[in-house]
Design a protein around this motif. Structure first.
Motif, short mmCIF file in Angstrom:
data_model
loop_
_atom_site.label_atom_id
_atom_site.label_comp_id
_atom_site.label_asym_id
_atom_site.label_seq_id
_atom_site.Cartn_x
_atom_site.Cartn_y
_atom_site.Cartn_z
N LYS A 233 0.84 -1.19 0.00
CA LYS A 233 0.00 0.00 0.00
C LYS A 233 0.88 1.25 0.00
O LYS A 233 1.98 1.25 0.53
CB LYS A 233 -0.91 0.03 1.24
CG LYS A 233 -1.94 -1.08 1.30
CD LYS A 233 -2.81 -0.93 2.54
CE LYS A 233 -3.87 -2.02 2.62
NZ LYS A 233 -4.72 -1.87 3.84
N TRP A 234 0.34 2.30 -0.60
CA TRP A 234 1.01 3.58 -0.54
C TRP A 234 0.67 4.27 0.77
O TRP A 234 -0.49 4.29 1.19
CB TRP A 234 0.57 4.47 -1.70
CG TRP A 234 1.05 4.02 -3.04
CD1 TRP A 234 0.33 3.42 -4.02
CD2 TRP A 234 2.38 4.14 -3.55
NE1 TRP A 234 1.12 3.14 -5.10
CE2 TRP A 234 2.40 3.58 -4.85
CE3 TRP A 234 3.57 4.67 -3.04
CZ2 TRP A 234 3.54 3.53 -5.64
CZ3 TRP A 234 4.72 4.62 -3.82
CH2 TRP A 234 4.69 4.06 -5.10
N CYS A 235 1.69 4.81 1.43
CA CYS A 235 1.44 5.58 2.65
C CYS A 235 2.35 6.79 2.67
O CYS A 235 3.47 6.77 2.14
CB CYS A 235 1.64 4.72 3.90
SG CYS A 235 3.30 4.08 4.14
N GLY A 236 1.87 7.86 3.26
CA GLY A 236 2.59 9.12 3.26
C GLY A 236 3.68 9.19 4.31
O GLY A 236 3.65 8.51 5.33
N ILE A 237 4.66 10.04 4.04
CA ILE A 237 5.72 10.33 5.00
C ILE A 237 5.50 11.73 5.53
O ILE A 237 5.48 12.70 4.76
CB ILE A 237 7.11 10.21 4.35
CG1 ILE A 237 7.34 8.79 3.83
CG2 ILE A 237 8.20 10.60 5.34
CD1 ILE A 237 8.63 8.61 3.08
N LYS A 238 5.33 11.86 6.82
CA LYS A 238 5.10 13.16 7.42
C LYS A 238 6.40 13.95 7.46
O LYS A 238 7.40 13.49 8.00
CB LYS A 238 4.55 13.00 8.84
CG LYS A 238 4.15 14.32 9.48
CD LYS A 238 3.54 14.10 10.86
CE LYS A 238 3.09 15.41 11.47
NZ LYS A 238 2.48 15.21 12.81
N PRO A 239 6.40 15.15 6.86
CA PRO A 239 7.64 15.95 6.88
C PRO A 239 8.05 16.30 8.31
O PRO A 239 7.21 16.56 9.17
CB PRO A 239 7.25 17.22 6.10
CG PRO A 239 6.06 16.83 5.28
CD PRO A 239 5.32 15.81 6.12
N ASN A 240 9.34 16.28 8.54
CA ASN A 240 9.91 16.65 9.83
C ASN A 240 10.91 17.77 9.58
O ASN A 240 11.92 17.56 8.91
CB ASN A 240 10.60 15.45 10.46
CG ASN A 240 11.17 15.74 11.84
OD1 ASN A 240 11.54 16.87 12.15
ND2 ASN A 240 11.24 14.72 12.68
N PRO A 241 10.64 18.98 10.08
CA PRO A 241 11.51 20.12 9.75
C PRO A 241 12.93 19.99 10.26
O PRO A 241 13.83 20.68 9.76
CB PRO A 241 10.79 21.31 10.41
CG PRO A 241 9.94 20.70 11.48
CD PRO A 241 9.52 19.36 10.96
N GLN A 242 13.16 19.11 11.24
CA GLN A 242 14.52 18.93 11.77
C GLN A 242 15.27 17.75 11.13
O GLN A 242 16.45 17.55 11.40
CB GLN A 242 14.48 18.70 13.29
CG GLN A 242 14.35 19.98 14.11
CD GLN A 242 12.94 20.50 14.11
OE1 GLN A 242 11.99 19.75 14.32
NE2 GLN A 242 12.79 21.79 13.87
N ALA A 243 14.58 16.97 10.32
CA ALA A 243 15.16 15.70 9.85
C ALA A 243 15.48 15.71 8.37
O ALA A 243 14.82 16.38 7.57
CB ALA A 243 14.20 14.55 10.16
N LEU A 244 16.48 14.93 8.00
CA LEU A 244 16.75 14.56 6.62
C LEU A 244 16.16 13.19 6.38
O LEU A 244 16.16 12.33 7.27
CB LEU A 244 18.26 14.51 6.35
CG LEU A 244 19.07 15.79 6.55
CD1 LEU A 244 20.55 15.50 6.33
CD2 LEU A 244 18.60 16.89 5.62
N LEU A 245 15.66 12.97 5.18
CA LEU A 245 15.11 11.66 4.81
C LEU A 245 16.15 10.94 3.96
O LEU A 245 16.69 11.50 3.01
CB LEU A 245 13.82 11.85 4.02
CG LEU A 245 13.06 10.58 3.62
CD1 LEU A 245 12.53 9.85 4.86
CD2 LEU A 245 11.91 10.92 2.68
N VAL A 246 16.44 9.70 4.32
CA VAL A 246 17.43 8.89 3.60
C VAL A 246 16.74 7.65 3.04
O VAL A 246 15.95 7.01 3.74
CB VAL A 246 18.58 8.45 4.54
CG1 VAL A 246 19.66 7.69 3.77
CG2 VAL A 246 19.17 9.67 5.26
N ASN A 247 17.03 7.33 1.78
CA ASN A 247 16.49 6.08 1.24
C ASN A 247 17.54 5.30 0.45
O ASN A 247 18.48 5.86 -0.12
CB ASN A 247 15.23 6.31 0.39
CG ASN A 247 15.47 7.09 -0.87
OD1 ASN A 247 15.47 8.31 -0.84
ND2 ASN A 247 15.64 6.39 -1.99
N ILE A 248 17.35 3.99 0.46
CA ILE A 248 18.23 3.07 -0.26
C ILE A 248 17.90 3.13 -1.74
O ILE A 248 16.74 3.17 -2.14
CB ILE A 248 18.03 1.63 0.26
CG1 ILE A 248 18.30 1.56 1.77
CG2 ILE A 248 18.91 0.65 -0.50
CD1 ILE A 248 19.70 1.93 2.17
N GLY A 249 18.93 3.14 -2.59
CA GLY A 249 18.74 3.12 -4.03
C GLY A 249 18.97 1.73 -4.61
O GLY A 249 19.42 0.80 -3.93
#
Length: 330
Positions: A233-249
């Motif tokens: 299922k698709w689910c949203g990621i809540k933005p966090n103003p203090q955080a960087l988002l990292v994902n595996i390629g």
């Protein structure tokens, strides 16, 4: 407004055809309203390395805080500098290519939409500047943005190398592999803007995809719209103003023989408010060989990054989107 890409004009035929169709139910707006509980990792804590490995295995995504990039720099990028450069006249954006000298990195420049789109399902309602790191120094007309991007890229590069070495050691990769193959002139930044879309229920802001990198590090504004595929299922990621988002390629999924997960993600088209983000793609040189370092039977054949990119480019041209690692399965 003359700074907007001419989506309505260039894609008028596709938009006219879409008026006879129902919205893309199941593809854009049909998703779990709850945000994903993406792992949030304080990289200053002692157990951070184990948390990073577990997140890469189970999620393919994680957020990090205490990352060392000043908050005022990130706020300035999102609220001022990126808006300034994207709100120039459309013709100027196309002609200037964002940087003055593209001889070193011809792939830098301005992009929007999808020239290969034959249906709205293949159209990304967004615009972007791709900037290879050596080209940041040539941004003479955008001195504040140049300074902030240089700082962001330097910090992101250091973080990416740190995360890659942690993850690589877990799957028996040589400690020198990333320092030898992922050099400053092989990675790049992408500045993204998602304009308000009058047909937001029928198109994507960014088409569903996985990334053509080892790792991607993203900072986004607080508008939201980024989603990942979790448990079908698709689910949203809540933005966090203090955080960087990292994902595996894709490259790390192949090199880890599937231990780490390169997850499909997408961005919904902006309905009421334009959205901005900046992404750092930690990528190798084209001659770098990608192969499994695990002892188990390999899932993917050995390939170079050049082969991967060439195949992805062919798929986008012929099919409207890349197929990624499925092209390299044994």
């Amino acid at each position: 407004m003359d700074y907007e890409p001419p989506f309505l004009k260039i894609y008028s035929d596709l938009l006219r055809e879409s008026q006879q169709l129902s919205p893309l139910v199941g593809e854009t707006r049909n998703y779990d309203d709850k945000f994903c509980e993406v792992p949030l990792i304080d990289i200053g804590k002692l157990n951070a390395e184990r948390d990073i490995i577990e997140a890469a295995r189970k999620w393919g995504f994680f957020q990090v805080v205490n990352h060392g990039i000043p908050q005022e720099l990130l706020d300035g990028l999102m609220r001022e500098q990126m808006m300034e450069v994207f709100h120039r006249p459309f013709g100027t954006k196309c002609e200037e290519h964002f940087v003055n000298n593209l001889s070193a990195s011809a792939s830098s420049g301005y992009r929007w939409g999808n020239p290969s789109a034959t249906s709205l399902r293949q159209l990304s309602w967004s615009e972007a500047f791709h900037v290879f790191l050596p080209d940041i120094a040539t941004m003479d007309h955008h001195t504040r943005l140049r300074s902030n991007l240089k700082c962001f890229a330097t910090k992101a590069a250091s973080l990416a190398e740190r995360f890659a070495e942690i993850l690589g050691e877990e799957v028996k990769m040589k400690s020198s592999y990333f320092r030898e193959n992922c050099l400053p002139n092989t990675s790049f930044l992408r500045l993204n803007r998602y304009p308000v879309c009058p047909v937001a229920s029928r198109v994507f802001g960014l088409l569903p995809r996985s990334d053509s990198s080892f790792l991607t590090i993203v900072y986004e504004d607080q508008v939201g719209g980024l989603q990942l595929m979790k448990d079908g299922k698709w689910c949203g990621i809540k933005p966090n103003p203090q955080a960087l988002l990292v994902n595996i390629g894709d490259l790390f999924q192949a090199a880890s023989n599937g231990v780490y997960r390169s997850i499909k993600h997408r961005v919904l088209a902006a309905e009421k408010e334009e959205r901005y983000s900046v992404a750092y793609f930690y990528s190798p040189s084209y001659d770098t060989v990608i192969e499994s370092h695990e002892r188990a039977a390999s899932l993917y054949r050995k390939f170079s990054f050049r082969e991967y990119k060439q195949q992805a480019d062919r798929d986008v041209k012929e099919l409207g989107n890349k197929l990624g690692l499925s092209r390299f399965l044994l």
